[in-house]
Motif scaffolding. Structure first.
Motif, short mmCIF file in Angstrom:
data_model
loop_
_atom_site.label_atom_id
_atom_site.label_comp_id
_atom_site.label_asym_id
_atom_site.label_seq_id
_atom_site.Cartn_x
_atom_site.Cartn_y
_atom_site.Cartn_z
N MET A 123 71.44 23.50 40.26
CA MET A 123 72.18 24.15 39.18
C MET A 123 71.77 25.60 38.96
O MET A 123 72.56 26.41 38.48
CB MET A 123 71.99 23.37 37.87
CG MET A 123 72.59 21.99 37.91
SD MET A 123 72.46 21.11 36.35
CE MET A 123 73.45 22.15 35.32
N SER A 126 73.82 28.76 40.49
CA SER A 126 75.12 29.03 39.84
C SER A 126 74.93 29.76 38.52
O SER A 126 75.65 30.71 38.21
CB SER A 126 75.85 27.72 39.54
OG SER A 126 76.37 27.17 40.72
N VAL B 47 87.63 26.76 44.99
CA VAL B 47 87.65 25.32 44.71
C VAL B 47 86.20 24.84 44.60
O VAL B 47 85.66 24.19 45.49
CB VAL B 47 88.41 24.57 45.82
CG1 VAL B 47 88.68 23.13 45.38
CG2 VAL B 47 89.73 25.26 46.13
N ALA B 48 85.56 25.21 43.53
CA ALA B 48 84.13 24.96 43.38
C ALA B 48 83.82 24.87 41.88
O ALA B 48 83.33 25.81 41.27
CB ALA B 48 83.33 26.08 44.04
N GLU B 49 84.11 23.71 41.33
CA GLU B 49 84.07 23.57 39.87
C GLU B 49 82.66 23.55 39.31
O GLU B 49 82.41 24.01 38.20
CB GLU B 49 84.82 22.30 39.44
CG GLU B 49 86.32 22.32 39.76
CD GLU B 49 86.64 21.95 41.20
OE1 GLU B 49 85.71 21.58 41.97
OE2 GLU B 49 87.82 22.03 41.59
N GLN B 50 81.72 22.96 40.07
CA GLN B 50 80.34 22.96 39.58
C GLN B 50 79.84 24.39 39.42
O GLN B 50 79.29 24.77 38.39
CB GLN B 50 79.42 22.22 40.55
CG GLN B 50 79.75 20.76 40.72
CD GLN B 50 78.84 20.13 41.76
OE1 GLN B 50 77.80 19.57 41.43
NE2 GLN B 50 79.21 20.23 43.01
N ASN B 51 80.07 25.17 40.45
CA ASN B 51 79.63 26.57 40.39
C ASN B 51 80.36 27.31 39.27
O ASN B 51 79.75 28.13 38.57
CB ASN B 51 79.87 27.26 41.74
CG ASN B 51 79.38 28.69 41.73
OD1 ASN B 51 78.21 28.95 41.46
ND2 ASN B 51 80.27 29.63 41.99
N GLY B 54 78.61 26.59 36.14
CA GLY B 54 77.30 27.25 36.17
C GLY B 54 77.44 28.75 35.92
O GLY B 54 76.68 29.33 35.12
N VAL B 55 78.40 29.37 36.56
CA VAL B 55 78.64 30.81 36.37
C VAL B 55 79.01 31.07 34.91
O VAL B 55 78.52 32.03 34.29
CB VAL B 55 79.75 31.31 37.33
CG1 VAL B 55 80.19 32.72 36.96
CG2 VAL B 55 79.27 31.27 38.78
N THR B 57 78.11 29.42 32.38
CA THR B 57 76.88 29.28 31.58
C THR B 57 76.09 30.58 31.59
O THR B 57 75.64 31.06 30.55
CB THR B 57 76.02 28.12 32.15
OG1 THR B 57 76.80 26.94 32.15
CG2 THR B 57 74.77 27.91 31.31
N GLU B 81 77.76 17.16 34.80
CA GLU B 81 76.33 17.40 34.58
C GLU B 81 76.05 18.88 34.32
O GLU B 81 75.15 19.23 33.56
CB GLU B 81 75.52 16.90 35.78
CG GLU B 81 74.04 16.82 35.48
CD GLU B 81 73.20 16.77 36.73
OE1 GLU B 81 73.73 16.96 37.84
OE2 GLU B 81 71.99 16.56 36.59
N PHE B 82 76.85 19.74 34.96
CA PHE B 82 76.69 21.18 34.70
C PHE B 82 77.07 21.51 33.26
O PHE B 82 76.48 22.39 32.63
CB PHE B 82 77.56 22.00 35.67
CG PHE B 82 76.94 22.19 37.03
CD1 PHE B 82 76.73 21.14 37.88
CD2 PHE B 82 76.56 23.46 37.46
CE1 PHE B 82 76.15 21.31 39.13
CE2 PHE B 82 75.97 23.65 38.71
CZ PHE B 82 75.77 22.57 39.54
N ASN B 85 74.05 20.01 31.04
CA ASN B 85 72.79 20.76 31.09
C ASN B 85 72.97 22.26 30.85
O ASN B 85 71.99 22.97 30.65
CB ASN B 85 72.10 20.57 32.45
CG ASN B 85 71.65 19.13 32.67
OD1 ASN B 85 71.59 18.35 31.73
ND2 ASN B 85 71.37 18.77 33.90
N GLY B 86 74.25 22.71 30.93
CA GLY B 86 74.51 24.13 30.75
C GLY B 86 74.92 24.46 29.33
O GLY B 86 74.09 24.52 28.42
#
Lengths: 278, 307
Positions: A123, A126, B47-51, B54-55, B57, B81-82, B85-86
């Motif tokens: 994490m 990112s 196409v990168a939803e986790q990132n 995170g970005v 955040t 989870e991002f 925790n974010g």
């Protein structure tokens, strides 16, 4: 007393990594917990970051550099740096892993100095990317450093972030990879081979540099120059030894989780103080 | 609701330079006006939803207000989870836009049917969860929740429905569409059209049903819900969501915790045995969420209660 480890002229003193390692051992022993090898692995990197590189006029300055310990399980090395900086006192560090402490095995955001919590691998990069984009959009001079473990690069999200950072030319972002070649069940090359890690990052559009992760001078030089490559994020692949500084821990998988007994603690402390294990 | 968002985010961004819009490569033919007006504040994260989360955040910690946009499953389930925790843990103002209310992407198949987003996010303390049922309510909610310090989730329907414009969004209030005496029907989002049609038919059968939506699922309009549930002996919940975790769960928690004497009849998706693609109308019928299914089951319960 710990302030003396910072020379005040922007150079890392020889004692700083040693002090970090001593605190790691003392606290891990007192709390009877593991992750010792992982913390020892990054002691020199943390020493260089907090002793020389990070620009932290205050812990709330919006333009301060950001550091994210993405491999959160090595938080004890971070707490050691905080102790040496005087951000936490002796009483507080002695609460490590105690009931109601903010100092757990993984760093909590509620602890002043921790910009982002970590502990869930994959994490941090990112979030660091977002911080770097924010710096660009806000015309901030901040740099962003993210320390990842090598096995953390198993996580797909790391590569999502890597693609994004290169695409957006985040030259204010530096990833540091603690390449100790070990993960929970064995060597990284046996669990999920990362090789060739440098070429992978290069292929993702990053400026890649390999450095001895225990050579403070080389680390400081590499981190200082890391952002000199305009239009590219930089990654420093830090060659490290798991459990560095304690002979019976170096390269030994069990020290990912094991705590020390009295005899092991005494020997480990002796080796750190004398530098025999280094 | 989706189009109302696309228009409103431009107005909000014009007023507030902190607003950034991120998409995970969705919103083609929807988000272009924003991208053209504010190119420096539009980020297609790929196409990168986790990132993307995170970005967002990192951006929020740096003082921005990022809106992350995708089809609901991809903006909630993949980076869950991002989110936890974010923005949730750090109490950062990230706005999560989930497009597709239940079966809105019906023919796209199960991967696109959004049936657990509200439940997953409602579980998280500190997460604001909003499900508007009209474009006006969407616009109003976007304005009213602009300054919330923590994360906000907007579940936005894609379909156009013929609902009358309701009252502006108010997190303390239910949106009342129809008063009634014999039963309360609470709906979540655009599927309230089925509840309203059912109420009309039940009226003809001699039962008067009050119909309202719960636009603020979290925090819920507790006072109004307690008051409404206390007036009826039967309450039906209607939602394009698994029956566990969403509106039915919220209402049952209130009934149980407050000791309210009201029977709950939940209309929601209960099974994965019948996974099919199809139109919104087909899938609502398949899962017993269409007007006729609601009428049949509710009429039977009300007749039983009256007897």
């Amino acid at each position: 007393m710990f302030q003396s480890n910072l020379t005040g002229n922007g150079r890392v003193s020889d004692d700083l990594p040693k002090s970090i390692r001593r605190i790691i051992l003392e606290q891990a022993h007192r709390a009877n917990v593991g992750h010792i090898g992982s913390a020892l692995s990054i002691a020199d990197i943390i020493a260089v970051l907090y002793g020389e590189i990070l620009n932290l006029p205050s812990r709330r300055d919006p333009d301060r550099d950001r550091f994210i310990l993405s491999k959160g399980h090595a938080a004890l090395a971070l707490y050691a740096a905080f102790r040496i900086l005087g951000w936490i006192d002796e009483e507080k560090i002695n609460t490590y892993c105690c009931d109601s402490s903010l100092l757990g095995v993984h760093p909590e955001h509620a602890l002043p100095g921790v910009d982002f919590c970590s502990g869930s691998l994959g994490m941090g990069l990112s979030i660091g990317v977002g911080s770097a984009v924010g710096g660009k959009l806000g015309n901030s001079s901040r740099r962003v450093f993210v320390l990842l473990s090598d096995a953390e690069c198993n996580e797909g999200s790391v590569w999502e972030a890597a693609m994004f950072a290169a695409h957006h030319r985040l030259d204010n972002l530096v990833a540091l990879i603690d390449l100790n070649g070990q993960q929970a069940f064995g060597k990284t090359k046996d669990v999920l081979d990362l090789h060739p890690l440098n070429k992978k990052w290069e292929a993702f559009g990053w400026h890649v540099r390999e450095v001895d992760g225990h050579d403070c001078q080389a680390l400081a030089q590499a981190m200082g120059k890391a952002s000199a490559h305009a239009d590219k994020p930089a990654v420093l692949i830090c060659q490290t030894t798991f459990g560095k500084g304690v002979s019976f821990m170096e390269g030994q998988i069990p020290w990912h989780y094991l705590p020390m007994n009295e005899q092991q603690f005494a020997q480990a402390l002796r080796e750190i103080e004398s530098g025999d294990g280094q | 609701m989706r189009n109302a968002f696309a228009r409103t985010i431009i107005d909000l961004a014009a007023m507030d330079p902190r607003i950034i819009l991120l998409t995970a490569d969705l919103g083609f033919m929807v988000l272009e006006p924003f991208a053209q007006r504010f190119p420096e504040r539009f980020i297609n994260a790929g196409v990168a939803e986790q990132n993307m989360v995170g970005v967002a955040t990192g951006l929020a910690e740096a003082g921005f207000i990022p809106y992350v946009y995708s089809i609901a499953n991809f903006s909630v389930l993949r980076p869950y989870e991002f989110i936890r925790n974010g923005p949730l843990y750090h109490r950062l103002p990230v706005r999560i836009i989930g497009v597709g209310d239940g079966f809105d992407y019906g023919s796209a198949g199960f991967t696109h049917h959004c049936l657990e987003d509200v439940g997953l996010l409602r579980m998280l303390p500190g997460m604001t969860v909003v499900v508007p049922s009209t474009p006006q309510e969407t616009i109003s909610a976007l304005y009213q929740l602009k300054e919330v310090s923590g994360p906000v989730y907007f579940r936005l329907g894609k379909s156009v429905n013929a609902l009358p414009e309701g009252t502006p969004f108010d997190s303390m209030h239910l949106t009342l569409f129809r008063p009634g005496r014999n039963a309360l029907i609470l709906a979540m989002g655009g599927i309230v059209v089925e509840a309203l049609a059912a109420a009309e038919k039940l009226q003809a059968l001699g039962f008067s049903c009050e119909v309202a939506t719960v636009p603020s699922i979290q925090p819920p309009p507790l006072g109004q819900l307690i008051e409404a549930l206390s007036r009826f002996s039967v309450c039906a919940t209607v939602e394009s969501h698994f029956v566990k975790g969403g509106l039915a769960s919220l209402v049952s928690e209130i009934i149980a915790e407050r000791g309210i004497k009201c029977r709950l009849i939940p209309f929601g998706v209960r099974t994965l045995d019948d996974v099919r693609s199809g139109s919104v109308a087909y899938l609502r019928k398949l899962h017993g969420l269409d007007c006729d299914s609601i009428v049949k089951r509710l009429h039977s319960s009300l007749t039983e209660t009256r007897a």
